[in-house]
Design a protein around this motif. Structure first.
Motif, PDB file in Angstrom:
ATOM      1  N   THR A 109     -28.613   0.153 -26.361  1.00 53.85           N
ATOM      2  CA  THR A 109     -30.105  -0.572 -25.504  1.00 53.85           C
ATOM      3  C   THR A 109     -29.859  -1.842 -25.053  1.00 53.85           C
ATOM      4  O   THR A 109     -29.432  -2.852 -25.302  1.00 53.85           O
ATOM      5  CB  THR A 109     -30.963  -0.589 -26.452  1.00 53.85           C
ATOM      6  OG1 THR A 109     -31.277   0.436 -26.837  1.00 53.85           O
ATOM      7  CG2 THR A 109     -32.834  -0.969 -26.249  1.00 53.85           C
ATOM      8  N   VAL A 110     -29.890  -2.809 -23.704  1.00 46.87           N
ATOM      9  CA  VAL A 110     -29.616  -3.438 -23.192  1.00 46.87           C
ATOM     10  C   VAL A 110     -31.575  -3.992 -22.973  1.00 46.87           C
ATOM     11  O   VAL A 110     -31.899  -3.265 -22.569  1.00 46.87           O
ATOM     12  CB  VAL A 110     -29.318  -3.564 -22.503  1.00 46.87           C
ATOM     13  CG1 VAL A 110     -27.607  -3.981 -22.716  1.00 46.87           C
ATOM     14  CG2 VAL A 110     -29.744  -3.121 -20.834  1.00 46.87           C
ATOM     15  N   VAL A 111     -31.462  -6.065 -22.108  1.00 52.64           N
ATOM     16  CA  VAL A 111     -33.100  -5.587 -21.959  1.00 52.64           C
ATOM     17  C   VAL A 111     -32.943  -6.251 -20.491  1.00 52.64           C
ATOM     18  O   VAL A 111     -31.408  -7.687 -20.014  1.00 52.64           O
ATOM     19  CB  VAL A 111     -33.946  -7.162 -22.652  1.00 52.64           C
ATOM     20  CG1 VAL A 111     -35.038  -7.764 -22.373  1.00 52.64           C
ATOM     21  CG2 VAL A 111     -34.207  -6.486 -24.376  1.00 52.64           C
ATOM     22  N   TYR A 112     -33.458  -5.942 -19.594  1.00 50.79           N
ATOM     23  CA  TYR A 112     -33.213  -6.191 -18.163  1.00 50.79           C
ATOM     24  C   TYR A 112     -34.499  -6.909 -17.455  1.00 50.79           C
ATOM     25  O   TYR A 112     -35.435  -6.596 -17.342  1.00 50.79           O
ATOM     26  CB  TYR A 112     -32.984  -4.766 -17.637  1.00 50.79           C
ATOM     27  CG  TYR A 112     -32.594  -5.523 -15.928  1.00 50.79           C
ATOM     28  CD1 TYR A 112     -32.580  -6.597 -15.064  1.00 50.79           C
ATOM     29  CD2 TYR A 112     -33.396  -4.037 -15.038  1.00 50.79           C
ATOM     30  CE1 TYR A 112     -31.813  -6.784 -14.263  1.00 50.79           C
ATOM     31  CE2 TYR A 112     -32.951  -4.853 -13.351  1.00 50.79           C
ATOM     32  CZ  TYR A 112     -32.216  -5.799 -12.885  1.00 50.79           C
ATOM     33  OH  TYR A 112     -32.497  -6.462 -11.870  1.00 50.79           O
ATOM     34  N   ASP A 113     -33.904  -8.230 -17.041  1.00 49.06           N
ATOM     35  CA  ASP A 113     -35.471  -8.900 -16.128  1.00 49.06           C
ATOM     36  C   ASP A 113     -35.306  -9.084 -14.924  1.00 49.06           C
ATOM     37  O   ASP A 113     -34.060  -9.714 -14.608  1.00 49.06           O
ATOM     38  CB  ASP A 113     -34.654 -10.283 -17.520  1.00 49.06           C
ATOM     39  CG  ASP A 113     -36.123 -11.574 -16.455  1.00 49.06           C
ATOM     40  OD1 ASP A 113     -36.991 -11.491 -15.792  1.00 49.06           O
ATOM     41  OD2 ASP A 113     -36.278 -12.521 -16.823  1.00 49.06           O
ATOM     42  N   THR A 114     -35.955  -7.741 -14.179  1.00 44.50           N
ATOM     43  CA  THR A 114     -35.821  -8.047 -12.859  1.00 44.50           C
ATOM     44  C   THR A 114     -35.833  -9.580 -12.146  1.00 44.50           C
ATOM     45  O   THR A 114     -35.442  -9.418 -11.362  1.00 44.50           O
ATOM     46  CB  THR A 114     -36.911  -7.267 -12.259  1.00 44.50           C
ATOM     47  OG1 THR A 114     -37.934  -7.062 -12.446  1.00 44.50           O
ATOM     48  CG2 THR A 114     -36.144  -5.704 -13.156  1.00 44.50           C
ATOM     49  N   MET A 115     -36.725 -10.384 -12.649  1.00 46.02           N
ATOM     50  CA  MET A 115     -36.693 -11.838 -12.336  1.00 46.02           C
ATOM     51  C   MET A 115     -35.950 -12.752 -11.673  1.00 46.02           C
ATOM     52  O   MET A 115     -35.551 -13.239 -11.265  1.00 46.02           O
ATOM     53  CB  MET A 115     -38.316 -12.503 -12.646  1.00 46.02           C
ATOM     54  CG  MET A 115     -39.826 -11.654 -13.245  1.00 46.02           C
ATOM     55  SD  MET A 115     -40.387 -10.504 -11.091  1.00 46.02           S
ATOM     56  CE  MET A 115     -40.941 -12.765 -10.770  1.00 46.02           C
ATOM     57  N   LYS A 116     -35.012 -12.472 -13.130  1.00 42.16           N
ATOM     58  CA  LYS A 116     -33.640 -13.291 -13.755  1.00 42.16           C
ATOM     59  C   LYS A 116     -32.585 -12.929 -12.944  1.00 42.16           C
ATOM     60  O   LYS A 116     -31.953 -13.493 -12.811  1.00 42.16           O
ATOM     61  CB  LYS A 116     -33.883 -14.298 -14.470  1.00 42.16           C
ATOM     62  CG  LYS A 116     -35.176 -15.060 -14.885  1.00 42.16           C
ATOM     63  CD  LYS A 116     -34.971 -15.607 -16.417  1.00 42.16           C
ATOM     64  CE  LYS A 116     -36.032 -16.882 -16.321  1.00 42.16           C
ATOM     65  NZ  LYS A 116     -36.266 -16.731 -18.248  1.00 42.16           N
TER      66      LYS A 116
END
Length: 248
Positions: A109-116
């Motif tokens: 599981t990862v977290v993806y910040d589309t803005m950055k």
């Protein structure tokens, strides 16, 4: 903005399974734990409030499932679905810029910040915060969260929290070993905030077993509803979206 985010995500990542999680209007179980939870939050601006039904409608037209559950926040549903995905051997990607989701990060599981354009992994969390994903709940509990009106330990910030967790391993071990803390000021701050910090831990912990009554099959992406989407774009005069998404 929402449609741009969806189209970018679908084009670049092409997920086979995707779901949007929503908060409910009524309070979550956290309000029962602490009446002051999120008490300083302002209401959603009127110009955004009127857009919400359109946002939910257009997501459905893109073939994307959505979910909400009384008594739980969207974060809890995300945590539950990520856990479900892991159990069924999926790689889970949480699309968010919220650092609270660091507690859910693991080898699948990862977290993806589309803005950055940043993908947060276990290694990145360790590098940035000095704690592991498993320790991140304790880190948040100590530092608190002003945006959610969560107190934490008054007077101890991120660096102090990181040092304490590095030395003792967990919040419980910090309090078990208070007498071993050499800095008197730090010890007194911890003693004074004992009740607040353990309440904070309950408030910042994302639920991973909410009773959603779903399987991964419920989140399988469906086909675009082309004609309905075309009518939607025309209703809102989104000519460029109609051309770029439907006529390419």
């Amino acid at each position: 903005g929402f449609i741009s985010m969806i189209t970018k995500l679908l084009k670049e990542k092409n997920p086979e399974y995707v779901v949007f999680c929503y908060d409910r209007k009524e309070p979550s179980f956290r309000k029962d734990l602490d009446q002051n939870y999120k008490a300083n939050r302002t209401e959603m601006p009127d110009d955004l409030q009127v857009q919400m039904p359109y946002i939910r409608q257009v997501a459905g037209l893109f073939g994307i499932a959505d979910i909400e559950l009384a008594g739980y926040e969207a974060d809890d549903l995300i945590g539950t679905i990520a856990s479900l995905a892991n159990e069924e051997n999926f790689e889970a990607v949480i699309v968010s810029g919220d650092k609270d989701f660091c507690q859910l990060v693991n080898s699948h599981t990862v977290v993806y910040d589309t803005m950055k354009e940043v993908v947060t992994t276990s290694a990145l969390i360790q590098e940035k915060y000095g704690v592991s994903p498993a320790q991140f709940i304790d880190y948040l509990a100590i530092t608190g969260d002003t945006s959610d009106n969560i107190k934490g330990v008054a007077g101890i910030g991120p660096k102090g929290a990181q040092k304490l967790i590095e030395e003792f391993g967990s919040l419980e071990q910090i309090y078990t070993n208070l007498a071993l803390i050499k800095n008197e000021g730090t010890r007194k701050k911890l003693e004074a905030s004992r009740e607040d910090v353990f309440l904070a831990k309950k408030l910042v912990t994302i639920v991973t077993d909410a009773p959603i009554q779903k399987t991964m099959d419920d989140f399988k992406r469906k086909n675009l509803q082309t004609e309905e989407l075309r009518q939607f774009f025309r209703k809102l005069n989104f000519k460029s979206f109609e051309k770029n998404i439907l006529d390419d």
